[in-house]
Design a protein around this motif. Structure first.
Motif, PDB file in Angstrom:
ATOM      1  N   LEU A 114       0.829  -1.205   0.000  1.00 49.47           N
ATOM      2  CA  LEU A 114       0.000   0.000   0.000  1.00 49.47           C
ATOM      3  C   LEU A 114       0.868   1.263   0.000  1.00 49.47           C
ATOM      4  CD1 LEU A 114      -2.591   1.750   0.589  1.00 49.47           C
ATOM      5  CD2 LEU A 114      -2.171   1.261   3.006  1.00 49.47           C
ATOM      6  N   LEU A 115       1.855   1.297   0.883  1.00 53.67           N
ATOM      7  CA  LEU A 115       2.708   2.484   0.978  1.00 53.67           C
ATOM      8  C   LEU A 115       3.484   2.701  -0.311  1.00 53.67           C
ATOM      9  CD1 LEU A 115       4.029   2.012   4.635  1.00 53.67           C
ATOM     10  CD2 LEU A 115       2.271   3.604   3.846  1.00 53.67           C
ATOM     11  N   ASP A 116       3.941   1.621  -0.919  1.00 53.24           N
ATOM     12  CA  ASP A 116       4.654   1.742  -2.195  1.00 53.24           C
ATOM     13  C   ASP A 116       3.729   2.288  -3.276  1.00 53.24           C
ATOM     14  OD1 ASP A 116       6.963   0.768  -1.040  1.00 53.24           O
ATOM     15  OD2 ASP A 116       6.705  -1.277  -1.787  1.00 53.24           O
ATOM     16  N   HIS A 117       2.499   1.775  -3.356  1.00 52.18           N
ATOM     17  CA  HIS A 117       1.543   2.224  -4.369  1.00 52.18           C
ATOM     18  C   HIS A 117       1.140   3.684  -4.154  1.00 52.18           C
ATOM     19  CE1 HIS A 117       0.086  -2.097  -5.558  1.00 52.18           C
ATOM     20  NE2 HIS A 117       1.305  -1.821  -5.979  1.00 52.18           N
ATOM     21  N   ALA A 118       1.113   4.114  -2.885  1.00 46.08           N
ATOM     22  CA  ALA A 118       0.782   5.509  -2.576  1.00 46.08           C
ATOM     23  C   ALA A 118       1.982   6.428  -2.762  1.00 46.08           C
ATOM     24  CB  ALA A 118       0.257   5.610  -1.143  1.00 46.08           C
ATOM     25  N   ASN A 119       3.134   5.841  -3.126  1.00 46.41           N
ATOM     26  CA  ASN A 119       4.376   6.601  -3.335  1.00 46.41           C
ATOM     27  C   ASN A 119       4.772   7.368  -2.078  1.00 46.41           C
ATOM     28  OD1 ASN A 119       6.592   7.316  -4.931  1.00 46.41           O
ATOM     29  ND2 ASN A 119       5.613   9.217  -5.608  1.00 46.41           N
ATOM     30  N   VAL A 120       4.639   6.674  -0.944  1.00 48.80           N
ATOM     31  CA  VAL A 120       4.964   7.260   0.358  1.00 48.80           C
ATOM     32  C   VAL A 120       6.246   6.607   0.878  1.00 48.80           C
ATOM     33  CG1 VAL A 120       4.217   7.392   2.763  1.00 48.80           C
ATOM     34  CG2 VAL A 120       2.597   7.885   0.934  1.00 48.80           C
ATOM     35  N   MET A 154       1.534  13.036   3.028  1.00 47.75           N
ATOM     36  CA  MET A 154       1.660  11.586   3.087  1.00 47.75           C
ATOM     37  C   MET A 154       0.367  10.954   3.579  1.00 47.75           C
ATOM     38  SD  MET A 154       5.564  11.551   4.558  1.00 47.75           S
ATOM     39  CE  MET A 154       6.067   9.860   4.268  1.00 47.75           C
ATOM     40  N   PHE A 155      -0.264  11.592   4.556  1.00 47.74           N
ATOM     41  CA  PHE A 155      -1.555  11.101   5.042  1.00 47.74           C
ATOM     42  C   PHE A 155      -2.580  11.098   3.921  1.00 47.74           C
ATOM     43  CE2 PHE A 155      -5.832  11.657   6.591  1.00 47.74           C
ATOM     44  CZ  PHE A 155      -5.921  10.750   7.636  1.00 47.74           C
ATOM     45  N   ALA A 156      -2.672  12.216   3.195  1.00 46.18           N
ATOM     46  CA  ALA A 156      -3.660  12.323   2.128  1.00 46.18           C
ATOM     47  C   ALA A 156      -3.433  11.262   1.059  1.00 46.18           C
ATOM     48  CB  ALA A 156      -3.612  13.722   1.514  1.00 46.18           C
ATOM     49  N   ALA A 157      -2.164  10.968   0.743  1.00 48.09           N
ATOM     50  CA  ALA A 157      -1.849   9.965  -0.278  1.00 48.09           C
ATOM     51  C   ALA A 157      -2.313   8.571   0.153  1.00 48.09           C
ATOM     52  CB  ALA A 157      -0.351   9.966  -0.564  1.00 48.09           C
ATOM     53  N   VAL A 158      -2.059   8.223   1.408  1.00 46.36           N
ATOM     54  CA  VAL A 158      -2.465   6.906   1.911  1.00 46.36           C
ATOM     55  C   VAL A 158      -3.981   6.823   2.009  1.00 46.36           C
ATOM     56  CG1 VAL A 158      -2.373   5.333   3.889  1.00 46.36           C
ATOM     57  CG2 VAL A 158      -0.299   6.525   3.137  1.00 46.36           C
ATOM     58  N   ALA A 159      -4.617   7.858   2.549  1.00 47.55           N
ATOM     59  CA  ALA A 159      -6.070   7.851   2.705  1.00 47.55           C
ATOM     60  C   ALA A 159      -6.771   7.773   1.349  1.00 47.55           C
ATOM     61  CB  ALA A 159      -6.522   9.095   3.467  1.00 47.55           C
ATOM     62  N   GLU A 160      -6.227   8.459   0.366  1.00 42.54           N
ATOM     63  CA  GLU A 160      -6.801   8.425  -0.983  1.00 42.54           C
ATOM     64  C   GLU A 160      -6.618   7.050  -1.613  1.00 42.54           C
ATOM     65  OE1 GLU A 160      -8.860   9.831  -4.261  1.00 42.54           O
ATOM     66  OE2 GLU A 160      -8.548  10.829  -2.328  1.00 42.54           O
ATOM     67  N   GLU A 185      13.282  14.621   7.521  1.00 43.40           N
ATOM     68  CA  GLU A 185      12.422  13.934   6.574  1.00 43.40           C
ATOM     69  C   GLU A 185      11.678  12.794   7.278  1.00 43.40           C
ATOM     70  OE1 GLU A 185      11.936  14.861   3.338  1.00 43.40           O
ATOM     71  OE2 GLU A 185      13.184  16.592   3.881  1.00 43.40           O
ATOM     72  N   LEU A 186      10.482  12.499   6.780  1.00 45.75           N
ATOM     73  CA  LEU A 186       9.641  11.486   7.407  1.00 45.75           C
ATOM     74  C   LEU A 186       9.581  10.211   6.572  1.00 45.75           C
ATOM     75  CD1 LEU A 186       6.607  13.659   8.596  1.00 45.75           C
ATOM     76  CD2 LEU A 186       8.595  12.932   9.932  1.00 45.75           C
ATOM     77  N   LEU A 187       9.656   9.078   7.260  1.00 49.01           N
ATOM     78  CA  LEU A 187       9.408   7.761   6.673  1.00 49.01           C
ATOM     79  C   LEU A 187       8.248   7.137   7.423  1.00 49.01           C
ATOM     80  CD1 LEU A 187      13.006   6.178   6.486  1.00 49.01           C
ATOM     81  CD2 LEU A 187      11.717   7.157   4.588  1.00 49.01           C
ATOM     82  N   VAL A 188       7.266   6.594   6.712  1.00 50.02           N
ATOM     83  CA  VAL A 188       6.165   5.926   7.391  1.00 50.02           C
ATOM     84  C   VAL A 188       6.668   4.623   7.987  1.00 50.02           C
ATOM     85  CG1 VAL A 188       3.914   4.826   7.132  1.00 50.02           C
ATOM     86  CG2 VAL A 188       4.400   6.957   5.928  1.00 50.02           C
ATOM     87  N   ASN A 189       6.426   4.434   9.273  1.00 48.36           N
ATOM     88  CA  ASN A 189       6.773   3.187   9.944  1.00 48.36           C
ATOM     89  C   ASN A 189       5.586   2.226   9.919  1.00 48.36           C
ATOM     90  OD1 ASN A 189       8.035   1.238  11.608  1.00 48.36           O
ATOM     91  ND2 ASN A 189       7.217   2.197  13.451  1.00 48.36           N
ATOM     92  N   GLU A 190       4.418   2.695  10.331  1.00 52.71           N
ATOM     93  CA  GLU A 190       3.222   1.862  10.359  1.00 52.71           C
ATOM     94  C   GLU A 190       2.002   2.730  10.132  1.00 52.71           C
ATOM     95  OE1 GLU A 190       4.609  -1.587  13.607  1.00 52.71           O
ATOM     96  OE2 GLU A 190       2.992  -0.192  14.094  1.00 52.71           O
ATOM     97  N   ILE A 191       0.896   2.094   9.697  1.00 52.28           N
ATOM     98  CA  ILE A 191      -0.397   2.756   9.677  1.00 52.28           C
ATOM     99  C   ILE A 191      -1.324   2.026  10.647  1.00 52.28           C
ATOM    100  CG2 ILE A 191      -0.065   3.404   7.259  1.00 52.28           C
ATOM    101  CD1 ILE A 191      -2.367   1.408   6.606  1.00 52.28           C
ATOM    102  N   ALA A 192      -2.299   2.756  11.152  1.00 51.19           N
ATOM    103  CA  ALA A 192      -3.317   2.155  12.027  1.00 51.19           C
ATOM    104  C   ALA A 192      -4.671   2.652  11.544  1.00 51.19           C
ATOM    105  CB  ALA A 192      -3.084   2.539  13.481  1.00 51.19           C
ATOM    106  N   PRO A 193      -5.506   1.769  10.967  1.00 50.58           N
ATOM    107  CA  PRO A 193      -6.796   2.188  10.399  1.00 50.58           C
ATOM    108  C   PRO A 193      -7.883   2.296  11.467  1.00 50.58           C
ATOM    109  CG  PRO A 193      -6.462  -0.146  10.012  1.00 50.58           C
ATOM    110  CD  PRO A 193      -5.223   0.348  10.716  1.00 50.58           C
TER     111      PRO A 193
END
Length: 372
Positions: free
Chosen positions: A100-106, A231-237, A255-263
């Motif tokens: 998911l993160l790769d597809h969102a380009n995050v 980055m949030f908007a990209a993942v949420a979209e 710079e920020l790297l996403v570690n985890e998401i929590a839905p």
């Protein structure tokens, strides 16, 4: 009156119920451990089967990601479940999350999926040492994770991981390149069905033994706030998300790297109960019930302190100015999240002073992240 069924009957469902009452939203919870429908505040049995609770609900949502497949499928089939099941699956399976993160380009940590001993060798060659290894399914608050620092640890770490892989169906290990981060931060945001997005202020998070201990709102860094919002908007979209979503980041040289998401609503967003115009729990209900989103503006500097394994605090804590204690009604157990304390102030500097005063009232061995 809207009726919302929450999958999971813990403290997050409890706080959703408290936030929903003023909006005339009734929240009931399904305890996936004992298969009972209960009131999330009293834990009183509701004399409903899951099928009956689904039929009675206007909306179904979740307080955690690790929902049994049969239960999730049943709820999704009703057409009432929000957010989409893809989001829950991404939050519950680190392999799906990484894709998911790769597809969102995050940006996120480089990784490799491990199913066999040979995969581990390839991961070491690809990512190098040290690395972090996480179970793809399950694992939270530091559980199901290993740090592989040197080659002489490989055999012992592999033995533990092999047992983990064999213990459940479809299990694997996600190897991540070790990130020498400056700090951990998180962003809580909300998106509704028409794609409107609102986000809260970033918070800096400090962990103790893998469990979140202290979250403090970050004030005065608009560049990083904007970076996190994008980055949030990209993942949420990417997820076509509905509800509150949390992104946890590593900060590396700004710079920020996403570690985890929590839905779902998230521990690091509990400060919003006293520090924001509308708390995360209310905004999640607003989003899933198709109500207008509430404001997410920061109204004062705030921090959240987890109460772990303790069922009381001195009354002097309640006497501290702008200090609010939230209990979860749980039985005392070592390391368990029993409640949290929100503390606020007019400025970041005054907040640090308030945290220092709180540190003088609470024992260092139980609250090691407070300033002394």
């Amino acid at each position: 009156m809207n009726q919302v069924l929450v999958l999971g009957a813990g403290q997050l469902a409890r706080m959703m119920a408290l936030a929903g009452a003023p909006l005339n939203i009734n929240v009931i919870a399904y305890d996936v451990v004992n298969s009972n429908v209960v009131h999330p505040l009293t834990q009183q049995y509701q004399s409903l089967s899951l099928i009956e609770a689904i039929a009675a609900a206007d909306v179904i949502t979740a307080e955690f990601e690790h929902i049994p497949t049969d239960i999730l499928s049943l709820c999704v089939a009703s057409g009432k479940f929000k957010p989409h099941s893809d989001a829950i699956k991404a939050g519950g399976d680190r392999r799906i999350e990484k894709v998911l993160l790769d597809h969102a380009n995050v940006a996120n940590a480089p990784y490799y999926i491990i199913n066999t001993r040979a995969d581990l060798e390839t991961a070491i060659t690809t990512l190098g040492l040290p690395m972090v290894l996480k179970s793809a399914l399950g694992g939270y608050d530091g559980k199901g994770q290993w740090r592989l620092k040197t080659h002489d640890q490989i055999e012992s770490v592999w033995r533990e991981m092999a047992l983990c892989i064999a213990a459940s169906d479809n299990q694997a290990i996600v190897a991540e390149k070790w990130i020498d981060f400056d700090r951990e931060v998180s962003l809580i945001g909300v998106r509704n069905a028409i794609g409107e997005v609102k986000t809260y202020a970033l918070s800096e998070n400090v962990h103790t033994d893998g469990v979140l201990s202290l979250s403090t709102v970050i004030v005065g860094d608009p560049t990083q706030q904007r970076q996190a919002q994008l980055m949030f908007a990209a993942v949420a979209e990417q997820l076509n998300y509905i509800g509150v979503l949390a992104l946890e980041f590593f900060e590396v040289n700004g710079e920020l790297l996403v570690n985890e998401i929590a839905p779902r609503v998230h521990n690091s967003g509990h400060w919003t109960q006293q520090g924001a115009e509308t708390c995360q729990f209310e905004n999640h209900l607003r989003a899933v019930c198709n109500l207008p989103l509430g404001g997410t503006e920061l109204i004062r500097s705030s921090a959240m302190l987890n109460i772990l394994g303790q069922d009381s605090v001195p009354q002097t804590v309640l006497a501290l100015e702008h200090c609010h204690v939230h209990w979860y009604g749980k039985e005392k157990q070592a390391g368990r999240k029993m409640g949290h304390i929100n503390i606020c102030a007019a400025t970041p500097e005054q907040l640090q002073y308030q945290l220092m005063l709180l540190g003088q009232l609470l024992p260092a061995q139980d609250f090691p992240t407070l300033p002394r």
